[in-house]
Write a protein that holds these residues in place. Structure first.
Motif, PDB file in Angstrom:
ATOM      1  N   ALA A  56       0.837  -1.228   0.144  1.00 58.94           N
ATOM      2  CA  ALA A  56       0.147  -0.095  -0.073  1.00 58.94           C
ATOM      3  C   ALA A  56       0.750   1.160  -0.155  1.00 58.94           C
ATOM      4  CB  ALA A  56      -1.234   0.018   1.257  1.00 58.94           C
ATOM      5  N   GLY A  57       2.100   1.156   0.600  1.00 61.41           N
ATOM      6  CA  GLY A  57       2.939   2.350   0.747  1.00 61.41           C
ATOM      7  C   GLY A  57       3.720   2.453  -0.579  1.00 61.41           C
ATOM      8  N   LEU A  58       3.926   1.493  -1.368  1.00 57.87           N
ATOM      9  CA  LEU A  58       4.772   1.575  -2.450  1.00 57.87           C
ATOM     10  C   LEU A  58       3.942   2.499  -3.616  1.00 57.87           C
ATOM     11  CD1 LEU A  58       6.410  -1.632  -2.823  1.00 57.87           C
ATOM     12  CD2 LEU A  58       7.675   0.617  -2.308  1.00 57.87           C
ATOM     13  N   THR A  59       2.443   2.263  -3.514  1.00 60.32           N
ATOM     14  CA  THR A  59       1.448   3.038  -4.285  1.00 60.32           C
ATOM     15  C   THR A  59       1.724   4.502  -4.310  1.00 60.32           C
ATOM     16  OG1 THR A  59      -0.416   2.518  -3.012  1.00 60.32           O
ATOM     17  CG2 THR A  59       0.157   0.751  -4.579  1.00 60.32           C
ATOM     18  N   LYS A  60       1.837   4.662  -3.010  1.00 59.95           N
ATOM     19  CA  LYS A  60       1.904   6.308  -2.685  1.00 59.95           C
ATOM     20  C   LYS A  60       3.363   6.897  -2.957  1.00 59.95           C
ATOM     21  CE  LYS A  60      -1.328   5.725   1.006  1.00 59.95           C
ATOM     22  NZ  LYS A  60      -1.692   5.909   2.562  1.00 59.95           N
ATOM     23  N   VAL A  61       4.437   6.211  -2.981  1.00 63.35           N
ATOM     24  CA  VAL A  61       5.649   6.635  -3.391  1.00 63.35           C
ATOM     25  C   VAL A  61       5.774   7.004  -4.838  1.00 63.35           C
ATOM     26  CG1 VAL A  61       8.066   6.006  -3.597  1.00 63.35           C
ATOM     27  CG2 VAL A  61       6.785   5.148  -1.644  1.00 63.35           C
ATOM     28  N   GLY A  62       5.026   6.444  -5.592  1.00 65.13           N
ATOM     29  CA  GLY A  62       5.006   6.620  -7.038  1.00 65.13           C
ATOM     30  C   GLY A  62       4.520   8.115  -7.344  1.00 65.13           C
TER      31      GLY A  62
END
Length: 112
Positions: A56-62
């Motif tokens: 879930a956090g990786l989707t926000k990093v983009g």
């Protein structure tokens, strides 16, 4: 951030780390623990699967963006060439730089 890193490191073995586990890990590397921050983090993460939280956090990093896209830089290049010609200066001779330690002044790696 240090609480997240410590928790993730401890979770690598497949178990859910406790507040005491995270505190012990941070203190084992001479880090300081803010009990209120650690408790708040543990209450948010408690019962969640660490892999799901990371995904879930990786989707926000983009969405964070790290700099100007190449197209934007290319679009400004022609405008820069139309500017009046500036007085040309001779290149300065660079003095040899002192070799520095890459980690000098980095402080505690777990601080945020």
């Amino acid at each position: 951030m240090k609480y997240v890193a410590a928790y993730a490191l401890l979770a690598l073995n497949g178990s859910q780390p406790t507040e005491a586990d995270v505190k012990a890990l941070i203190e084992s590397v001479n880090g300081t623990v803010d009990a209120a921050k650690l408790s708040a983090f543990i209450s948010v993460i408690k019962g969640k699967n660490i892999e799901d939280v990371i995904k879930a956090g990786l989707t926000k990093v983009g969405t964070i963006g790290g700099g100007a896209p190449a197209a934007a830089v290319a679009a400004t290049a022609p405008a820069a060439s139309k500017a009046p010609e500036a007085k040309k200066e001779e290149p300065k001779k660079e003095e040899p730089k002192k070799e520095e330690d890459d980690f000098e002044g980095a402080g505690d790696l777990f601080d945020f």
